[in-house]
Structures are given as structure tokens and as C-alpha cells.
Design a protein around this motif. Structure first.
Motif, PDB file in Angstrom:
ATOM      1  N   GLY A  32     -66.007   2.047  -8.969  1.00 34.07           N
ATOM      2  CA  GLY A  32     -64.752   1.456  -8.455  1.00 34.07           C
ATOM      3  C   GLY A  32     -64.548   0.521  -9.423  1.00 34.07           C
ATOM      4  O   GLY A  32     -65.057   0.330 -10.587  1.00 34.07           O
ATOM      5  N   PRO A  33     -63.395  -0.299  -9.194  1.00 35.70           N
ATOM      6  CA  PRO A  33     -63.148  -1.455  -9.880  1.00 35.70           C
ATOM      7  C   PRO A  33     -64.189  -2.248 -10.318  1.00 35.70           C
ATOM      8  O   PRO A  33     -64.876  -3.046  -9.492  1.00 35.70           O
ATOM      9  CB  PRO A  33     -62.036  -2.204  -9.119  1.00 35.70           C
ATOM     10  CG  PRO A  33     -61.497  -1.243  -8.202  1.00 35.70           C
ATOM     11  CD  PRO A  33     -62.784  -0.223  -7.734  1.00 35.70           C
ATOM     12  N   THR A  34     -64.357  -2.566 -11.648  1.00 36.58           N
ATOM     13  CA  THR A  34     -65.688  -3.582 -11.927  1.00 36.58           C
ATOM     14  C   THR A  34     -65.156  -4.624 -13.056  1.00 36.58           C
ATOM     15  O   THR A  34     -64.110  -4.546 -13.784  1.00 36.58           O
ATOM     16  CB  THR A  34     -66.259  -2.600 -12.872  1.00 36.58           C
ATOM     17  OG1 THR A  34     -66.796  -1.647 -11.966  1.00 36.58           O
ATOM     18  CG2 THR A  34     -67.521  -3.370 -13.466  1.00 36.58           C
ATOM     19  N   GLN A  59     -66.003  -3.543  -6.952  1.00 33.11           N
ATOM     20  CA  GLN A  59     -67.101  -2.786  -6.343  1.00 33.11           C
ATOM     21  C   GLN A  59     -68.313  -3.388  -7.113  1.00 33.11           C
ATOM     22  O   GLN A  59     -69.338  -3.473  -6.759  1.00 33.11           O
ATOM     23  CB  GLN A  59     -66.878  -1.243  -6.834  1.00 33.11           C
ATOM     24  CG  GLN A  59     -68.349  -0.587  -6.330  1.00 33.11           C
ATOM     25  CD  GLN A  59     -68.529  -0.649  -4.726  1.00 33.11           C
ATOM     26  OE1 GLN A  59     -67.656  -0.373  -4.026  1.00 33.11           O
ATOM     27  NE2 GLN A  59     -69.684  -1.116  -4.562  1.00 33.11           N
ATOM     28  N   ASN A  60     -67.993  -3.882  -8.391  1.00 25.34           N
ATOM     29  CA  ASN A  60     -69.088  -4.337  -9.201  1.00 25.34           C
ATOM     30  C   ASN A  60     -68.504  -5.515 -10.050  1.00 25.34           C
ATOM     31  O   ASN A  60     -67.397  -5.584 -10.448  1.00 25.34           O
ATOM     32  CB  ASN A  60     -69.320  -3.304 -10.313  1.00 25.34           C
ATOM     33  CG  ASN A  60     -69.682  -1.878  -9.801  1.00 25.34           C
ATOM     34  OD1 ASN A  60     -70.675  -1.817  -8.903  1.00 25.34           O
ATOM     35  ND2 ASN A  60     -69.043  -0.845 -10.043  1.00 25.34           N
ATOM     36  N   VAL A  61     -69.535  -6.441 -10.292  1.00 24.42           N
ATOM     37  CA  VAL A  61     -69.225  -7.576 -11.295  1.00 24.42           C
ATOM     38  C   VAL A  61     -70.359  -7.850 -11.966  1.00 24.42           C
ATOM     39  O   VAL A  61     -71.698  -7.746 -11.679  1.00 24.42           O
ATOM     40  CB  VAL A  61     -68.981  -8.943 -10.387  1.00 24.42           C
ATOM     41  CG1 VAL A  61     -69.282 -10.091 -11.278  1.00 24.42           C
ATOM     42  CG2 VAL A  61     -67.775  -8.845  -9.521  1.00 24.42           C
ATOM     43  N   LEU A  62     -70.042  -7.670 -13.610  1.00 27.98           N
ATOM     44  CA  LEU A  62     -71.119  -8.054 -14.697  1.00 27.98           C
ATOM     45  C   LEU A  62     -70.635  -9.518 -14.901  1.00 27.98           C
ATOM     46  O   LEU A  62     -69.675  -9.800 -15.462  1.00 27.98           O
ATOM     47  CB  LEU A  62     -70.854  -7.096 -15.746  1.00 27.98           C
ATOM     48  CG  LEU A  62     -71.866  -7.141 -16.994  1.00 27.98           C
ATOM     49  CD1 LEU A  62     -73.207  -6.815 -16.515  1.00 27.98           C
ATOM     50  CD2 LEU A  62     -71.339  -6.373 -17.971  1.00 27.98           C
ATOM     51  N   GLY A  95     -70.972  -4.691   0.267  1.00 30.35           N
ATOM     52  CA  GLY A  95     -71.910  -3.381  -0.420  1.00 30.35           C
ATOM     53  C   GLY A  95     -71.546  -3.327  -1.888  1.00 30.35           C
ATOM     54  O   GLY A  95     -71.799  -2.488  -2.610  1.00 30.35           O
ATOM     55  N   GLY A  96     -70.743  -4.337  -2.402  1.00 30.01           N
ATOM     56  CA  GLY A  96     -70.642  -4.460  -3.884  1.00 30.01           C
ATOM     57  C   GLY A  96     -71.845  -4.940  -4.734  1.00 30.01           C
ATOM     58  O   GLY A  96     -72.645  -5.651  -3.912  1.00 30.01           O
ATOM     59  N   GLY A 133     -73.105  -5.115   3.522  1.00 31.09           N
ATOM     60  CA  GLY A 133     -72.125  -4.218   4.001  1.00 31.09           C
ATOM     61  C   GLY A 133     -72.600  -3.330   4.744  1.00 31.09           C
ATOM     62  O   GLY A 133     -73.787  -3.071   5.192  1.00 31.09           O
ATOM     63  N   PRO A 134     -71.717  -2.282   5.259  1.00 27.71           N
ATOM     64  CA  PRO A 134     -72.151  -1.071   6.327  1.00 27.71           C
ATOM     65  C   PRO A 134     -73.687  -0.399   5.842  1.00 27.71           C
ATOM     66  O   PRO A 134     -74.405   0.081   6.498  1.00 27.71           O
ATOM     67  CB  PRO A 134     -70.949  -0.161   6.576  1.00 27.71           C
ATOM     68  CG  PRO A 134     -69.851  -1.118   6.036  1.00 27.71           C
ATOM     69  CD  PRO A 134     -70.347  -2.073   5.009  1.00 27.71           C
TER      70      PRO A 134
END
Length: 203
Positions: A40-42, A102-105, A132-133, A196-197
Motif C-alpha cells: 500500500g501507499p508508503t 499503509q506504512n510510514v518509515l 491497521g497501518g 484496526g479491524p
């Protein structure tokens, strides 16, 4: 963002970029990202000259690099054409939409923040994640209250307990002090997944 730190990166962006790209690859970082990030978008927050953003892109993540330094962003765009790099400054991260990644670094960035900006920066880093990210967060460990290096860069003494509290009730995937393969410095690594779920908060 601490103004003197930003000024140091602006003055010597090419030299910093050369140094970062010459450092050994941090295999532990890459292994942890492969294990915990989801497709996903990161966002690579504090991307510098874009080395990690480029690796994320090559590993199959739809990555965008963000940095406070226009000069470092220019280096990133020159070295990694075709990868998106945008200007954004912690703690506000203006222009980033809540729940869009979805993700962060955020690799060795938050120790450059003045202490009063740490809590809002942590809230902002998690706010841009989807439920849920995953946030991969590290900072250089400095004794006491920290200080400045010979270039004028701020290295705030960041307390791990304060960071955990600032991130909120999320699932902790990793929480450890390690030696960075790239810099040889001691860093604290904290990886969390937002509620998240499919990922209930930690008890």
C-alpha cells in the motif's frame, strides 16, 4: 523542525547525500520492513537524499519521500528520478492527508526536533496511517538532554517511554535498542501497528 539543523542540511546537502549513499546498507531495517509493512501507499518521512525511499520503491511499496530540506529533496530527485519527493515538515506535515498511508518509515529524524515538538510529531505520524497501518520509527540515542554536533544539528535526548506514550494504544511489533549498520550509532527502534479491524490495541 529545529531551524539550525535544517540550515546545516541546506548548506551541505550534496555532502550529506554522498555520505548517506556511501554508508553500508542497513539489512536489519530492510528485514523489519519486509516483515511488518503491508502492500500500500508508503511515506518515508525525513527521507533526506532518498536512499530508503528508492529501496522501498524497488521492494514493491508505493513510496513517496518527504523532507523539510529543499536542498536534500533536490538531491533525492537528481539521484532517484521517477520517484516522488515532496516538501513536508514535522510536526505539521502539511499536505499529508489523515489516513492516507499503509506504512510510514521515519528513520532517525525525531531527535532533530525540539522537545516541545515531539508529542505533536508522534500524533501526526500515526494520524496519516490507515487503521491497521504500520509505523517504523527510530531515533539516535543521546545521553541526557542531548546537544548539538559540530555542524549545529540538534540531537535531543529522546526518552523511549515518552515516545511510547505519545504514540498511543497501538500494537507494539518491535521495541529495542540496536546498532545501526549504516551509521554505527546506537538507535532505538520502535515499530507499531495502529488499531484496526485486524489489529486490536495492545492490552
Amino acid at each position: 523542525m529545529d531551524p539550525r539543523t535544517l540550515d546545516a542540511y541546506e548548506r551541505d546537502a550534496a555532502d550529506y547525500a554522498d555520505d548517506w549513499h556511501a554508508q553500508p546498507v542497513d539489512g536489519e531495517l530492510r528485514e523489519a520492513v519486509r516483515r511488518h509493512f503491508r502492500s500500500g501507499p508508503t511515506a518515508d518521512i525525513g527521507c533526506g537524499a532518498g536512499r530508503d525511499t528508492a529501496w522501498l520503491t524497488g521492494a514493491g511499496f508505493a513510496a513517496t519521500g518527504y523532507d523539510a530540506s529543499p536542498a536534500l529533496l533536490a538531491e533525492a530527485r537528481r539521484r532517484h528520478p521517477g520517484i516522488p519527493f515532496e516538501h513536508a515538515v514535522l510536526p505539521q506535515l502539511a499536505g499529508l492527508v489523515d489516513g492516507s498511508f499503509q506504512n510510514v518509515l521515519c528513520e532517525t529524524v525525531i531527535m532533530h526536533l525540539p522537545p516541545e515538538e515531539l508529542a505533536p510529531a508522534l500524533r501526526r505520524l500515526t494520524s496519516v496511517l490507515v487503521p491497521g497501518g504500520t509505523l517504523y520509527l527510530t531515533w539516535r540515542v543521546s545521553p541526557g538532554d542531548g546537544g548539538r554536533d559540530g555542524h549545529g544539528r540538534l540531537y535531543t535526548g529522546v526518552d523511549a517511554g515518552t515516545v511510547r506514550a505519545g504514540l498511543g494504544p497501538h500494537s507494539v511489533l518491535a521495541d529495542e535498542e540496536v546498532t545501526s549498520a549504516s551509521s554505527g550509532r546506537t538507535i532505538h527502534r520502535l515499530i507499531v501497528r495502529t488499531a484496526g479491524p485486524s489489529s486490536p490495541p495492545s492490552p
